[in-house]
Write a protein that holds these residues in place. Sequence first.
Motif, PDB file in Angstrom:
ATOM      1  N   HIS A  46       0.892  -1.533  -0.126  1.00 59.29           N
ATOM      2  CA  HIS A  46      -0.211   0.347   0.202  1.00 59.29           C
ATOM      3  C   HIS A  46       1.324   0.987  -0.055  1.00 59.29           C
ATOM      4  CE1 HIS A  46      -2.626   2.840   1.183  1.00 59.29           C
ATOM      5  NE2 HIS A  46      -3.741   2.139   1.257  1.00 59.29           N
ATOM      6  N   SER A  47       0.271   2.419  -0.460  1.00 63.73           N
ATOM      7  CA  SER A  47       1.256   3.421  -1.185  1.00 63.73           C
ATOM      8  C   SER A  47       1.639   4.070   0.042  1.00 63.73           C
ATOM      9  CB  SER A  47       0.588   4.636  -1.134  1.00 63.73           C
ATOM     10  OG  SER A  47       0.014   5.130  -0.643  1.00 63.73           O
TER      11      SER A  47
ATOM     12  N   GLY B 287       4.298 -19.235   2.027  1.00 64.82           N
ATOM     13  CA  GLY B 287       3.054 -19.856   3.495  1.00 64.82           C
ATOM     14  C   GLY B 287       1.244 -19.660   3.658  1.00 64.82           C
ATOM     15  N   GLY B 288       1.325 -19.768   2.085  1.00 62.90           N
ATOM     16  CA  GLY B 288      -0.447 -19.894   2.191  1.00 62.90           C
ATOM     17  C   GLY B 288      -1.140 -18.666   2.158  1.00 62.90           C
ATOM     18  N   VAL B 289      -0.642 -18.033   2.122  1.00 63.69           N
ATOM     19  CA  VAL B 289      -1.647 -16.921   2.424  1.00 63.69           C
ATOM     20  C   VAL B 289      -1.286 -15.648   1.086  1.00 63.69           C
ATOM     21  CG1 VAL B 289      -1.686 -14.024   3.845  1.00 63.69           C
ATOM     22  CG2 VAL B 289      -0.864 -16.387   4.970  1.00 63.69           C
ATOM     23  N   SER B 290      -3.340 -15.005   0.866  1.00 62.85           N
ATOM     24  CA  SER B 290      -2.682 -15.098  -0.271  1.00 62.85           C
ATOM     25  C   SER B 290      -2.641 -13.206   0.102  1.00 62.85           C
ATOM     26  CB  SER B 290      -4.240 -14.851  -1.146  1.00 62.85           C
ATOM     27  OG  SER B 290      -4.448 -16.037  -1.501  1.00 62.85           O
ATOM     28  N   VAL B 291      -2.471 -12.466  -1.236  1.00 60.42           N
ATOM     29  CA  VAL B 291      -1.605 -11.338  -1.210  1.00 60.42           C
ATOM     30  C   VAL B 291      -2.593 -10.739  -2.688  1.00 60.42           C
ATOM     31  CG1 VAL B 291      -0.021  -9.376  -1.560  1.00 60.42           C
ATOM     32  CG2 VAL B 291       0.849 -11.337  -0.671  1.00 60.42           C
ATOM     33  N   VAL B 292      -2.869  -9.137  -1.210  1.00 60.65           N
ATOM     34  CA  VAL B 292      -2.975  -8.068  -2.573  1.00 60.65           C
ATOM     35  C   VAL B 292      -2.797  -7.356  -2.773  1.00 60.65           C
ATOM     36  CG1 VAL B 292      -5.127  -5.903  -2.369  1.00 60.65           C
ATOM     37  CG2 VAL B 292      -6.195  -7.996  -1.337  1.00 60.65           C
ATOM     38  N   TRP B 293      -1.416  -7.198  -3.522  1.00 54.11           N
ATOM     39  CA  TRP B 293      -0.496  -6.471  -3.528  1.00 54.11           C
ATOM     40  C   TRP B 293      -1.127  -4.941  -4.968  1.00 54.11           C
ATOM     41  CZ3 TRP B 293       1.665  -4.532  -8.252  1.00 54.11           C
ATOM     42  CH2 TRP B 293       2.872  -4.502  -8.962  1.00 54.11           C
ATOM     43  N   CYS B 294      -0.541  -4.247  -3.749  1.00 55.45           N
ATOM     44  CA  CYS B 294      -1.216  -1.946  -4.213  1.00 55.45           C
ATOM     45  C   CYS B 294       0.081  -1.336  -4.925  1.00 55.45           C
ATOM     46  CB  CYS B 294      -1.250  -1.613  -3.329  1.00 55.45           C
ATOM     47  SG  CYS B 294      -2.667  -1.952  -1.888  1.00 55.45           S
TER      48      CYS B 294
ATOM     49  N   VAL C 191      -4.205 -10.262  -5.629  1.00 55.72           N
ATOM     50  CA  VAL C 191      -4.945  -9.727  -6.654  1.00 55.72           C
ATOM     51  C   VAL C 191      -4.485  -8.126  -6.496  1.00 55.72           C
ATOM     52  CG1 VAL C 191      -7.597  -8.415  -6.202  1.00 55.72           C
ATOM     53  CG2 VAL C 191      -7.290 -11.183  -5.561  1.00 55.72           C
ATOM     54  N   ILE C 192      -4.576  -7.636  -8.244  1.00 63.18           N
ATOM     55  CA  ILE C 192      -3.841  -6.479  -7.538  1.00 63.18           C
ATOM     56  C   ILE C 192      -4.593  -5.272  -7.421  1.00 63.18           C
ATOM     57  CG2 ILE C 192      -2.338  -4.902  -9.729  1.00 63.18           C
ATOM     58  CD1 ILE C 192      -1.325  -7.334 -10.823  1.00 63.18           C
ATOM     59  N   ALA C 193      -3.714  -4.143  -6.815  1.00 64.87           N
ATOM     60  CA  ALA C 193      -5.311  -2.852  -6.563  1.00 64.87           C
ATOM     61  C   ALA C 193      -3.835  -1.508  -7.207  1.00 64.87           C
ATOM     62  CB  ALA C 193      -5.381  -2.984  -4.684  1.00 64.87           C
ATOM     63  N   TYR C 194      -4.605  -1.019  -8.558  1.00 61.86           N
ATOM     64  CA  TYR C 194      -4.044  -0.102  -8.640  1.00 61.86           C
ATOM     65  C   TYR C 194      -5.569   1.342  -8.091  1.00 61.86           C
ATOM     66  CZ  TYR C 194      -3.805   4.115 -11.475  1.00 61.86           C
ATOM     67  OH  TYR C 194      -3.305   5.648 -11.852  1.00 61.86           O
ATOM     68  N   GLU C 195      -4.218   1.653  -6.964  1.00 61.18           N
ATOM     69  CA  GLU C 195      -4.788   2.324  -6.481  1.00 61.18           C
ATOM     70  C   GLU C 195      -3.380   4.215  -6.451  1.00 61.18           C
ATOM     71  OE1 GLU C 195      -6.383   1.731  -2.624  1.00 61.18           O
ATOM     72  OE2 GLU C 195      -4.069   1.375  -2.360  1.00 61.18           O
TER      73      GLU C 195
ATOM     74  N   ILE D 127     -11.799  -3.806 -15.275  1.00 64.17           N
ATOM     75  CA  ILE D 127     -11.764  -3.117 -13.106  1.00 64.17           C
ATOM     76  C   ILE D 127     -12.210  -4.583 -12.854  1.00 64.17           C
ATOM     77  CG2 ILE D 127     -12.559  -1.388 -11.541  1.00 64.17           C
ATOM     78  CD1 ILE D 127     -11.875   1.029 -13.855  1.00 64.17           C
ATOM     79  N   ASP D 128     -11.522  -5.595 -12.207  1.00 62.51           N
ATOM     80  CA  ASP D 128     -12.166  -6.609 -11.202  1.00 62.51           C
ATOM     81  C   ASP D 128     -12.583  -5.957  -9.896  1.00 62.51           C
ATOM     82  OD1 ASP D 128     -11.543  -7.664 -13.617  1.00 62.51           O
ATOM     83  OD2 ASP D 128      -9.726  -8.129 -12.710  1.00 62.51           O
ATOM     84  N   GLY D 129     -13.248  -4.800  -9.611  1.00 67.92           N
ATOM     85  CA  GLY D 129     -13.526  -4.997  -8.244  1.00 67.92           C
ATOM     86  C   GLY D 129     -12.181  -3.645  -7.653  1.00 67.92           C
ATOM     87  N   PHE D 130     -13.219  -3.951  -6.435  1.00 71.74           N
ATOM     88  CA  PHE D 130     -12.264  -2.594  -5.148  1.00 71.74           C
ATOM     89  C   PHE D 130     -12.002  -2.761  -3.867  1.00 71.74           C
ATOM     90  CE2 PHE D 130     -15.924  -1.696  -7.443  1.00 71.74           C
ATOM     91  CZ  PHE D 130     -16.068  -0.070  -8.596  1.00 71.74           C
ATOM     92  N   LEU D 131     -10.948  -2.122  -3.947  1.00 67.78           N
ATOM     93  CA  LEU D 131      -9.760  -1.560  -2.291  1.00 67.78           C
ATOM     94  C   LEU D 131     -10.633   0.019  -2.207  1.00 67.78           C
ATOM     95  CD1 LEU D 131      -7.986  -3.067  -0.331  1.00 67.78           C
ATOM     96  CD2 LEU D 131      -6.110  -1.901  -1.278  1.00 67.78           C
ATOM     97  N   VAL D 132     -11.231  -0.353  -1.140  1.00 72.97           N
ATOM     98  CA  VAL D 132     -11.784   0.908  -0.362  1.00 72.97           C
ATOM     99  C   VAL D 132     -10.999   1.187   0.912  1.00 72.97           C
ATOM    100  CG1 VAL D 132     -13.990   1.358   0.404  1.00 72.97           C
ATOM    101  CG2 VAL D 132     -13.675  -0.715  -1.348  1.00 72.97           C
ATOM    102  N   GLY D 133     -10.681   2.220   1.194  1.00 75.66           N
ATOM    103  CA  GLY D 133     -10.479   2.842   1.986  1.00 75.66           C
ATOM    104  C   GLY D 133     -11.713   2.937   3.384  1.00 75.66           C
ATOM    105  N   GLY D 134     -11.636   4.784   3.476  1.00 78.29           N
ATOM    106  CA  GLY D 134     -12.921   5.235   3.946  1.00 78.29           C
ATOM    107  C   GLY D 134     -14.350   4.870   4.240  1.00 78.29           C
TER     108      GLY D 134
END
Length: 250
Positions: free
Chosen positions: A95-96, A119-126, A163-167, A228-235
């Motif tokens: 994340h930025s 280690g078996g943990v998936s990643v939302v990579w920003c 999963v890639i998140a473009y932010e 656009i396959d979804g969202f990474l949402v903050g606030g």
Amino acid sequence: MARKFFVGGNFKMNGTKESIKSIVKNLNESQLDSNVEVVIAPPSLYLQLAADSIKQPNVAVSAQNVYDKPNGAFTGEISVSQLKDSNIHWTILGHSERRTLLGETDEVVASKTKFAIDGGVSVVWCCGESLEERESGNTVAVVEKQLAALAAKVSGADWEKIVIAYEPIWAIGTGKVATVQQAQDVHAAIRGWLKANVSDKVAEETRILYGGSVNGKNCKELAKEQDIDGFLVGGASLKPEFVDIINSKL
């Protein structure tokens, strides 16, 4: 193949026991689109609380960070095995705010990503660019550099866990949102880079999310775009409108 829509909620350093319970209660009691995969990422102190409270079958809990060492004298860090021990199978990385405030380089983020996946943990990579980089026309070059560091560490089936998140950094928490076309253009560029530098399969199957002041009002228009396959949402993930964002394809 059709990519399953994905919505992540990054709570950042926000929340109390009561507010986390309230957010989870709202999700549990809401009618959520069953075709959407959802993860929520509370502060680490509340990961177990959230994981124990979620009843929705398509909602999982994610950490906001993880370290690239198995254990040891790394004060303040959290390990992959500790996440697994708590039945947490997702983490957000790159994340930025981690990159800019805490100095995480592209290479550090890539190393953490590989360690998590192994280690078996998936990643939302920003990934994403600053306002200066956007205005100088370097958006795609910046994102491709970040992708190249990731691709140097991961390969093959690893990509199935990413999963890639473009932010765009200039749109995070500012109320500014990339136009639908700006977002789609960068998502298409990311998919094109994956096709050219990784494989057709990875380019076709990897989900690419948009993040940056996504809310209940702008989500439906963004969700219509091809790449656009979804969202990474903050606030907005802290508010009831998070449900509207999850259901933006309905």
